[in-house]
Design an enzyme around this catalytic site. Structure first.
Site, PDB file in Angstrom:
ATOM      1  N   GLN A  54      43.941  90.133  27.214  1.00  0.00           N
ATOM      2  CA  GLN A  54      43.594  90.211  28.638  1.00  0.00           C
ATOM      3  C   GLN A  54      42.758  91.457  28.921  1.00  0.00           C
ATOM      4  OE1 GLN A  54      46.402  91.155  32.018  1.00  0.00           O
ATOM      5  NE2 GLN A  54      46.093  88.989  32.433  1.00  0.00           N
ATOM      6  N   CYS A 112      46.219  92.350  39.099  1.00  0.00           N
ATOM      7  CA  CYS A 112      46.968  93.609  39.042  1.00  0.00           C
ATOM      8  C   CYS A 112      46.896  94.337  40.384  1.00  0.00           C
ATOM      9  CB  CYS A 112      46.419  94.487  37.930  1.00  0.00           C
ATOM     10  SG  CYS A 112      47.345  96.017  37.793  1.00  0.00           S
ATOM     11  N   LYS A 131      43.527  85.086  35.485  1.00  0.00           N
ATOM     12  CA  LYS A 131      44.794  85.119  36.234  1.00  0.00           C
ATOM     13  C   LYS A 131      44.496  85.767  37.576  1.00  0.00           C
ATOM     14  CE  LYS A 131      49.546  86.568  36.091  1.00  0.00           C
ATOM     15  NZ  LYS A 131      49.868  87.982  36.014  1.00  0.00           N
ATOM     16  N   ASN A 180      52.817  80.891  38.378  1.00  0.00           N
ATOM     17  CA  ASN A 180      53.527  82.109  37.955  1.00  0.00           C
ATOM     18  C   ASN A 180      54.205  82.760  39.158  1.00  0.00           C
ATOM     19  OD1 ASN A 180      52.568  85.431  37.732  1.00  0.00           O
ATOM     20  ND2 ASN A 180      54.137  84.630  36.377  1.00  0.00           N
ATOM     21  N   GLY A 181      55.392  83.317  38.873  1.00  0.00           N
ATOM     22  CA  GLY A 181      56.093  84.133  39.860  1.00  0.00           C
ATOM     23  C   GLY A 181      57.481  83.618  40.181  1.00  0.00           C
ATOM     24  N   GLU A 182      58.487  84.479  39.949  1.00  0.00           N
ATOM     25  CA  GLU A 182      59.872  84.227  40.365  1.00  0.00           C
ATOM     26  C   GLU A 182      60.521  83.027  39.681  1.00  0.00           C
ATOM     27  OE1 GLU A 182      61.635  86.373  42.294  1.00  0.00           O
ATOM     28  OE2 GLU A 182      59.828  87.615  42.454  1.00  0.00           O
ATOM     29  N   GLY A 190      56.950  85.964  33.349  1.00  0.00           N
ATOM     30  CA  GLY A 190      56.986  87.381  33.007  1.00  0.00           C
ATOM     31  C   GLY A 190      58.428  87.862  32.908  1.00  0.00           C
ATOM     32  N   ARG A 191      58.910  88.406  34.031  1.00  0.00           N
ATOM     33  CA  ARG A 191      60.225  89.049  33.992  1.00  0.00           C
ATOM     34  C   ARG A 191      61.361  88.099  33.640  1.00  0.00           C
ATOM     35  NH1 ARG A 191      59.893  90.882  39.909  1.00  0.00           N
ATOM     36  NH2 ARG A 191      59.023  88.792  39.857  1.00  0.00           N
TER      37      ARG A 191
HETATM   38  C1  LIG Z   1      55.881  96.021  34.619  1.00  0.00           C
HETATM   39  C2  LIG Z   1      54.902  94.899  34.838  1.00  0.00           C
HETATM   40  C3  LIG Z   1      53.740  94.870  34.100  1.00  0.00           C
HETATM   41  C4  LIG Z   1      52.817  93.825  34.284  1.00  0.00           C
HETATM   42  N1  LIG Z   1      51.680  93.806  33.534  1.00  0.00           N
HETATM   43  C5  LIG Z   1      50.820  92.753  33.648  1.00  0.00           C
HETATM   44  C6  LIG Z   1      49.658  92.661  32.831  1.00  0.00           C
HETATM   45  O1  LIG Z   1      49.370  93.530  31.995  1.00  0.00           O
HETATM   46  N2  LIG Z   1      48.869  91.562  32.988  1.00  0.00           N
HETATM   47  C7  LIG Z   1      49.159  90.571  33.895  1.00  0.00           C
HETATM   48  O2  LIG Z   1      48.420  89.588  34.001  1.00  0.00           O
HETATM   49  N3  LIG Z   1      50.237  90.644  34.673  1.00  0.00           N
HETATM   50  C8  LIG Z   1      51.070  91.702  34.571  1.00  0.00           C
HETATM   51  N4  LIG Z   1      52.180  91.767  35.368  1.00  0.00           N
HETATM   52  C9  LIG Z   1      52.446  90.663  36.325  1.00  0.00           C
HETATM   53  C10 LIG Z   1      53.261  89.557  35.641  1.00  0.00           C
HETATM   54  O3  LIG Z   1      52.512  88.990  34.600  1.00  0.00           O
HETATM   55  C11 LIG Z   1      53.633  88.448  36.627  1.00  0.00           C
HETATM   56  O4  LIG Z   1      52.456  87.938  37.195  1.00  0.00           O
HETATM   57  C12 LIG Z   1      54.557  88.917  37.728  1.00  0.00           C
HETATM   58  O5  LIG Z   1      55.572  89.757  37.234  1.00  0.00           O
HETATM   59  C13 LIG Z   1      55.207  87.726  38.436  1.00  0.00           C
HETATM   60  O6  LIG Z   1      55.769  86.852  37.496  1.00  0.00           O
HETATM   61  P1  LIG Z   1      57.332  86.896  37.082  1.00  0.00           P
HETATM   62  O7  LIG Z   1      58.123  86.702  38.379  1.00  0.00           O
HETATM   63  O8  LIG Z   1      57.469  85.763  36.107  1.00  0.00           O
HETATM   64  O9  LIG Z   1      57.595  88.247  36.507  1.00  0.00           O
HETATM   65  C14 LIG Z   1      53.093  92.797  35.225  1.00  0.00           C
HETATM   66  C15 LIG Z   1      54.286  92.839  35.959  1.00  0.00           C
HETATM   67  C16 LIG Z   1      55.176  93.867  35.779  1.00  0.00           C
HETATM   68  C17 LIG Z   1      56.450  93.877  36.604  1.00  0.00           C
END
Ligand SMILES: Cc1cc2nc3c(=O)[nH]c(=O)nc-3n(C[C@H](O)[C@H](O)[C@H](O)COP(=O)(O)O)c2cc1C
Length: 316
Positions: A61, A91, A132, A192-194, A216-217
């Site tokens: 990315q 971001c 993204k 994506n998200g939550e 992600g999380r």
């Molecule tokens: C600590 C942290 C670092 C992240 N770094 C990136 C990143 O490098 N690239 C990216 O596309 N999204 C990044 N994100 C966003 C996540 O990819 C994702 O879009 C966001 O957390 C919501 O999805 P989730 O609820 O599945 O976590 C980051 C999020 C967090 C909390």
């Protein structure tokens, strides 16, 4: 995820399974062509055919606002062997946005178009270019226009974090805003998200119209989630998450993997970070975190994890 899903985390999670694809932490490209070492350090898998040990491709990315710099770096990372390039327009970090990149660019669909098309032109046709985005910067009125700009510029896939930049990481994620985009675009849209549980996956899919999700999380908090969702997609049946003793075994394995990191305080930091994130799905992880939070030596954390696992197994 920057500072969280690095090469070690991608390694262990993809060995657990359920993932078709990983995306590296973002590489901020602002003014010039970066040396190979920058890309190798954020995506060491480039030296392993662009794949994790389990064979899952890792797309690199990049993030930036200068069209020609983005294109030049994308072409270089493709030469280094990236199996795909992903462009970050999501971001929310202030430092990034002050420098004109990430979610700031969502205010100008034409700039998204220019960046994606320049990157697409710079990279061989055989290498997919994706992006993204979030639903917007301050509000969501440009969501569809931004998505269309990205698709028309030649992206092969678009992941959408279903919130604006201003909404940060505050729940809820507005999955239903993805539906008109999914219906309009001819490229795949990934939601994506939550998504923290298989039930969230089902709700997100039904609201957004997206069968594919990026997590992600949620998968850090529940390492079986990728596997559970993959299973659910095959037969509509909710599976079960790993039990606590399985999670403790995964933490032991993770400790062994991150011994490759040169710096022990950093290893300890990563272990603590994961244990803390696990507490969202595992109550026991909260108690374990309280016990290890002051430890600075990763071996002390490992000893506590092993002891906890012995107690859990004895009690079973
Ligand atoms: C600590 C942290 C670092 C992240 N770094 C990136 C990143 O490098 N690239 C990216 O596309 N999204 C990044 N994100 C966003 C996540 O990819 C994702 O879009 C966001 O957390 C919501 O999805 P989730 O609820 O599945 O976590 C980051 C999020 C967090 C909390």
């Amino acid at each position: 995820m920057e500072g969280v899903v690095d090469v070690y985390m991608r390694d262990i999670l993809t060995r657990i399974g359920g993932f078709d694809l990983c995306v590296s932490e973002f590489v901020r490209v602002s003014q010039h062509l970066y040396p190979a070492s920058v890309f190798y350090s954020l995506c060491p898998e480039l030296q392993n055919g662009g794949k994790t040990a389990a064979g899952v491709p890792v797309h690199v990315q990049i993030m930036g606002g200068e069209t020609h710099v983005m294109a030049e770096n994308a072409a270089f990372v493709a030469e280094l062997g990236a199996p795909g390039i992903d462009i970050n327009f999501g971001c929310p970090a202030k430092t990034v946005n002050r420098h004109n990149a990430g979610a700031t660019l969502l205010q100008w669909p034409d700039r998204l178009f220019d960046i994606v098309s320049a990157v697409r032109r710079a990279v061989p046709d055989t290498i997919p270019v994706s992006a993204k985005m979030r639903l917007g910067f301050a509000e969501k009125s440009l969501a569809l226009e931004n998505a269309v700009a990205i698709a028309e510029a030649g992206a092969e896939k678009l992941t959408i974090h279903a919130r604006t930049k201003m909404e940060g990481y505050r729940p809820p994620a507005h999955w239903h805003y993805l539906r008109p985009i999914t219906e309009r675009l001819s490229i795949p849209v990934v939601a994506n998200g939550e998504i923290w549980t298989p039930a969230d996956y089902v709700s997100c899919r039904d609201a957004s119209g997206c069968a594919d999700v990026m997590i992600g999380r949620g998968v850090i908090a529940r390492p079986s989630l990728g596997q559970e969702i993959a299973q659910l997609r095959k037969e509509p049946k909710i599976g079960t998450a790993f039990n606590w003793s399985q999670i403790l075994s995964i933490l032991v394995e993770y400790h062994d993997l991150i011994e490759g990191m040169a710096n022990p305080p950093r290893q300890a930091g990563r272990l603590k970070q994961w244990i803390k994130l696990l507490s969202r799905s595992y109550e026991e992880a909260g108690a374990l975190f309280t016990r290890i939070r002051r430890f600075e030596d990763p071996r002390d954390i490992l000893a506590e994890v092993v002891l906890t696992r012995e107690r859990v197994l004895d009690a079973a």
